[in-house]
Design a protein around this motif. Structure first.
Motif, short mmCIF file in Angstrom:
data_model
loop_
_atom_site.label_atom_id
_atom_site.label_comp_id
_atom_site.label_asym_id
_atom_site.label_seq_id
_atom_site.Cartn_x
_atom_site.Cartn_y
_atom_site.Cartn_z
N HIS A 149 -56.86 -28.82 -20.79
CA HIS A 149 -55.78 -28.59 -21.75
C HIS A 149 -55.66 -29.77 -22.72
O HIS A 149 -55.47 -29.59 -23.93
CB HIS A 149 -54.45 -28.37 -21.02
N ARG A 150 -55.77 -30.99 -22.18
CA ARG A 150 -55.65 -32.19 -23.03
C ARG A 150 -56.83 -32.28 -24.00
O ARG A 150 -56.66 -32.69 -25.15
CB ARG A 150 -55.57 -33.44 -22.16
N LEU A 151 -58.02 -31.93 -23.55
CA LEU A 151 -59.17 -31.92 -24.44
C LEU A 151 -58.99 -30.88 -25.55
O LEU A 151 -59.34 -31.13 -26.71
CB LEU A 151 -60.45 -31.62 -23.66
N ALA A 152 -58.44 -29.72 -25.18
CA ALA A 152 -58.18 -28.69 -26.18
C ALA A 152 -57.15 -29.17 -27.20
O ALA A 152 -57.28 -28.93 -28.41
CB ALA A 152 -57.69 -27.41 -25.50
N ASP A 153 -56.12 -29.88 -26.72
CA ASP A 153 -55.11 -30.43 -27.63
C ASP A 153 -55.74 -31.45 -28.58
O ASP A 153 -55.42 -31.47 -29.78
CB ASP A 153 -54.00 -31.11 -26.83
N LEU A 154 -56.62 -32.28 -28.05
CA LEU A 154 -57.29 -33.28 -28.88
C LEU A 154 -58.16 -32.60 -29.94
O LEU A 154 -58.15 -32.99 -31.12
CB LEU A 154 -58.13 -34.21 -28.01
N ARG A 200 -46.80 -29.57 -26.96
CA ARG A 200 -47.64 -30.24 -25.96
C ARG A 200 -48.68 -31.15 -26.59
O ARG A 200 -48.94 -32.25 -26.11
CB ARG A 200 -48.34 -29.17 -25.11
N ALA A 201 -49.28 -30.73 -27.71
CA ALA A 201 -50.41 -31.44 -28.30
C ALA A 201 -50.02 -32.77 -28.92
O ALA A 201 -50.90 -33.60 -29.20
CB ALA A 201 -51.10 -30.57 -29.34
N ALA A 202 -48.74 -33.01 -29.14
CA ALA A 202 -48.31 -34.28 -29.73
C ALA A 202 -48.78 -35.48 -28.92
O ALA A 202 -48.99 -36.56 -29.47
CB ALA A 202 -46.79 -34.31 -29.87
N ALA A 203 -48.97 -35.30 -27.63
CA ALA A 203 -49.43 -36.40 -26.78
C ALA A 203 -50.83 -36.86 -27.19
O ALA A 203 -51.19 -38.03 -27.01
CB ALA A 203 -49.44 -35.96 -25.32
N ARG A 233 -63.81 -25.38 -22.24
CA ARG A 233 -63.70 -23.92 -22.34
C ARG A 233 -62.32 -23.45 -22.79
O ARG A 233 -62.16 -22.30 -23.23
CB ARG A 233 -64.04 -23.28 -20.98
N LEU A 234 -61.29 -24.30 -22.71
CA LEU A 234 -59.95 -23.91 -23.16
C LEU A 234 -59.71 -24.23 -24.63
O LEU A 234 -58.66 -23.91 -25.17
CB LEU A 234 -58.88 -24.59 -22.31
N ASP A 235 -60.67 -24.86 -25.27
CA ASP A 235 -60.52 -25.28 -26.65
C ASP A 235 -60.91 -24.14 -27.59
O ASP A 235 -62.09 -23.79 -27.70
CB ASP A 235 -61.39 -26.51 -26.92
#
Length: 263
Positions: free
Chosen positions: A8-13, A42-45, A30-32
């Motif tokens: 999820h964090r990689l997708a946010d990045l 969430r992606a603001a992190a 795969r979630l990106d």
């Protein structure tokens, strides 16, 4: 569970890099979804890390040209150009529109209308000239010590994006139908994670330029964010995409001035 969180964090990045820059970013796990906009609650992190990575080419170019016998100001201008190209001048456009609207408009409605106009007026032009001149002069001076220059560019990229997300989270949307409103506002947990990540990304700077200079740069950036947030709340009642872009440039300028005063 941990692997899913990492995906999820990689997708946010990935989404943040694609939204805030024109860099070619492959699918990061795969979630990106490479066609999706970032979900800012969430992606603001991940936005400070995205800012760090967007600034990476400019820092390496600064290191390269800094080793040549060039005037400091020319080195700084090349670094600023290398910062602007990957973003397509996204934040600079926001600065110009914000300056024209906030200073030139007499009512909330007129200010927002001016900010939507793609043409640049006197206040916007002056804001761009001053911001570019200060950034170029500062980076030119900082690259007198190459390692300090590199991490000043990277640190400014991360810290200014953190300031942008913090203001985004703190102020309501001034234009409910704008892009900033559609992306959602960062939640407190995401901003807190962004703060921790930014501290980590800034950690080399005290050893390179001094703890007092680093702290002063952070303080200047923080005070600028607070002052600008109060100003735009008074003028238009909240934030827009242009205001967020202006926040990035203004806090970058403030951070660099703090570094130079404190070193």
């Amino acid at each position: 569970m941990l692997a899913n969180e990492l995906l999820h964090r990689l997708a946010d990045l990935g989404a943040s890099l694609r939204f805030f820059s024109r860099l070619p970013v492959p699918q990061l796990g795969r979630l990106d979804d490479t066609g999706a906009l970032p979900s800012l609650p969430r992606a603001a992190a991940a936005v400070p890390l995205a800012g760090f990575l967007i600034a990476l080419p400019a820092s390496l170019i600064g290191l390269l040209v800094g080793s040549a016998d060039l005037p400091d100001l020319l080195i700084g201008l090349i670094v600023v150009a290398a910062l602007v190209v990957p973003t397509g001048a996204l934040h600079e456009d926001g600065l110009a529109d914000s300056a024209d609207g906030l200073v030139g408009g007499t009512t909330v409605e007129k200010r927002l209308l001016i900010m939507k106009d793609s043409r640049i007026g006197t206040f916007g032009g002056l804001a761009l000239i001053l911001a570019t001149s200060i950034r170029a002069s500062a980076y030119g001076a900082l690259f007198a010590h190459p390692a300090a220059g590199v991490f000043a560019v990277l640190g400014a990229g991360a810290l200014s994006r953190l300031a942008m997300t913090a203001l985004w989270a703190a102020l309501p949307n001034a234009r409910p139908d704008g892009l900033a409103a559609r992306l959602g506002q960062p939640d407190q947990r995401a901003v807190a994670l962004g703060v921790g990540l930014t501290v980590l990304l800034l950690s080399p700077l005290p050893a390179l330029i001094g703890a007092s200079a680093t702290l002063l740069g952070i303080a200047f950036a923080g005070l600028t964010t607070l002052a600008f947030a109060a100003f735009v709340r008074d003028k238009i009642g909240g934030q827009t995409g242009d205001i967020l872009g202006a926040t990035q440039v203004l806090t970058e300028v403030a951070f660099l001035i703090g570094l130079l005063i404190g070193r």
